[in-house]
Write a protein that holds these residues in place. Structure first.
Motif, PDB file in Angstrom:
ATOM      1  N   HIS A 253      19.740 -26.090  27.433  1.00 57.92           N
ATOM      2  CA  HIS A 253      19.830 -25.976  25.806  1.00 57.92           C
ATOM      3  C   HIS A 253      21.083 -26.909  25.236  1.00 57.92           C
ATOM      4  CE1 HIS A 253      21.096 -23.870  22.056  1.00 57.92           C
ATOM      5  NE2 HIS A 253      19.859 -23.259  22.040  1.00 57.92           N
ATOM      6  N   PRO A 254      21.005 -27.495  24.051  1.00 55.74           N
ATOM      7  CA  PRO A 254      21.954 -28.449  23.655  1.00 55.74           C
ATOM      8  C   PRO A 254      23.378 -27.681  23.613  1.00 55.74           C
ATOM      9  CG  PRO A 254      19.997 -28.475  22.300  1.00 55.74           C
ATOM     10  CD  PRO A 254      19.661 -27.412  23.181  1.00 55.74           C
ATOM     11  N   TYR A 255      23.547 -26.585  23.212  1.00 60.31           N
ATOM     12  CA  TYR A 255      24.744 -25.986  23.296  1.00 60.31           C
ATOM     13  C   TYR A 255      25.304 -25.820  24.748  1.00 60.31           C
ATOM     14  CZ  TYR A 255      28.554 -22.882  21.829  1.00 60.31           C
ATOM     15  OH  TYR A 255      29.688 -22.403  21.775  1.00 60.31           O
ATOM     16  N   ARG A 256      24.421 -25.529  25.718  1.00 58.90           N
ATOM     17  CA  ARG A 256      25.004 -25.293  26.967  1.00 58.90           C
ATOM     18  C   ARG A 256      25.376 -26.702  27.343  1.00 58.90           C
ATOM     19  NH1 ARG A 256      27.213 -21.758  29.906  1.00 58.90           N
ATOM     20  NH2 ARG A 256      28.722 -23.463  29.975  1.00 58.90           N
ATOM     21  N   GLU A 257      24.763 -27.642  27.238  1.00 57.73           N
ATOM     22  CA  GLU A 257      25.114 -29.110  27.536  1.00 57.73           C
ATOM     23  C   GLU A 257      26.355 -29.468  26.931  1.00 57.73           C
ATOM     24  OE1 GLU A 257      22.065 -31.915  26.378  1.00 57.73           O
ATOM     25  OE2 GLU A 257      20.955 -31.290  28.313  1.00 57.73           O
ATOM     26  N   PHE A 258      26.627 -29.149  25.506  1.00 64.04           N
ATOM     27  CA  PHE A 258      27.940 -29.387  24.922  1.00 64.04           C
ATOM     28  C   PHE A 258      29.094 -28.497  25.565  1.00 64.04           C
ATOM     29  CE2 PHE A 258      31.060 -27.675  21.781  1.00 64.04           C
ATOM     30  CZ  PHE A 258      31.557 -28.841  21.283  1.00 64.04           C
ATOM     31  N   LEU A 259      28.916 -27.372  25.990  1.00 60.90           N
ATOM     32  CA  LEU A 259      29.917 -26.439  26.631  1.00 60.90           C
ATOM     33  C   LEU A 259      30.240 -27.362  28.031  1.00 60.90           C
ATOM     34  CD1 LEU A 259      28.795 -22.873  25.859  1.00 60.90           C
ATOM     35  CD2 LEU A 259      30.679 -24.339  24.820  1.00 60.90           C
TER      36      LEU A 259
END
Length: 330
Positions: A253-259
């Protein structure tokens, strides 16, 4: 003609019967007797084959009540209940706190905080020393608009534009949004399209009118083989040149990658990732920062509410008094 599905033939014939008034999907459903899913498929196929075209398209925003709205209609909205409780306390001379309202009205903390913030902004209540709520005697435009909207939408859906601006503004503010489903109203976008035959579609429709729609068999069954009836049946042709559906591979997930990226950057700068049971109390996290009672960070989504806390330390003086006085004057 050979590539037409029986559903497409029905739609084409229905369009020939209404040349002067291009029908909508609802009108086509009534004239063809097709289910909504069947009609949608047939229309999309005909559009792809350029046998029909969209004559006109209109977009309407439809407002309706959610299950929460139905509940608010029966038991009144939180803003109405908070205002009523404040007025009742003013008449009886009782002290009323936010905790009292939550206990008496059985409301979610986020609903109470939001209602208190709106009422305070409109001047319908005051927050006095000790965090008590007092009624000013003024009416709340939001509470009145909420009651009016609940009553009008209780009888059925309505177009958003049919409401006057003040009601429309409150409706949009309290409509379901992504990440916030606890709202009394829903606004859905409804697209209405009307269709006409193209020149190519007109030719096909005229041929269908002359020759009729032949019955086609889409599946060769054991019964057809056993009885030999397949010899007199017309089988629908299949298109084997179509591409297979694309299969999308799974990914992070893009948000998981960002975190993960943020954590990597911070660790590379010398910070350490810590895990443990450290939880700070509401006093130091919010009250000491003079955070308003209706601030979104106080919502149940961001705060753990413990019924019987056992590890919270007693707040030392003079901090407790100073913060209490500061909140009362805010």
């Amino acid at each position: 003609m050979d590539n037409l599905h029986p559903l497409e033939s029905k739609v084409l014939l229905a369009l020939t019967r209404q040349p002067d008034a291009p029908p909508t999907l609802d009108q086509l459903a009534a004239s063809t007797g097709l289910e909504p899913s069947q009609l949608s498929m047939a229309v999309e196929w005909l559009l792809a084959k350029s046998l029909i075209a969209v004559q006109a398209e209109t977009v309407a925003h439809i407002a309706s009540l959610t299950p929460i709205g139905e509940l608010f209609f029966e038991k009144y909205a939180p803003i109405e209940r908070v205002l009523s409780a404040a007025r009742e306390a003013g008449q009886t001379g009782k002290r009323l706190t936010i905790q009292d309202i939550q206990a008496k009205e059985a409301l979610e903390p986020s609903d109470v905080s939001k209602a208190v913030g709106t009422l305070k902004k409109e001047g319908a209540i005051l927050i006095v020393q000790g965090g008590c709520i007092e009624s000013t005697g003024r009416n709340s435009a939001t509470a009145e608009a909420m009651r009016s909207l609940l009553q009008e939408l209780r009888s059925g859906q309505r177009e958003l534009q049919s409401f006057p601006e003040p009601l429309r503004s409150v409706l949009q503010q309290h409509a379901v949004k992504r990440g916030n489903a606890r709202e009394p109203f829903r606004i859905d976008e409804r697209v209405t399209r009307s269709f006409v035959l193209t020149p190519a579609g007109q030719e096909v429709a005229e041929q269908l009118s002359r020759d009729g729609v032949a019955e086609e068999v889409s599946q060769l069954t054991p019964e057809l083989l056993k009885e030999g009836a397949w010899r007199t049946k017309r089988f629908r042709k299949y298109t084997i040149s179509l591409r297979a559906p694309r299969i999308a591979a799974g990914k992070r997930h893009p948000y998981r990658e960002f975190l993960d990226l943020v954590k990597l950057k911070l660790v590379s700068m010398g910070f350490q990732e810590m895990r443990g049971t450290l939880v700070e109390t509401e006093f130091w996290n919010m009250d000491a920062l003079f955070m308003p009672q209706f601030h979104p960070a106080r919502d149940i989504h961001d705060v753990y509410f413990v019924k019987n806390p056992t590890h919270a330390r007693t707040i030392a003086e003079p901090y407790l008094t100073q913060v209490t006085q500061g909140d009362a004057g805010a």
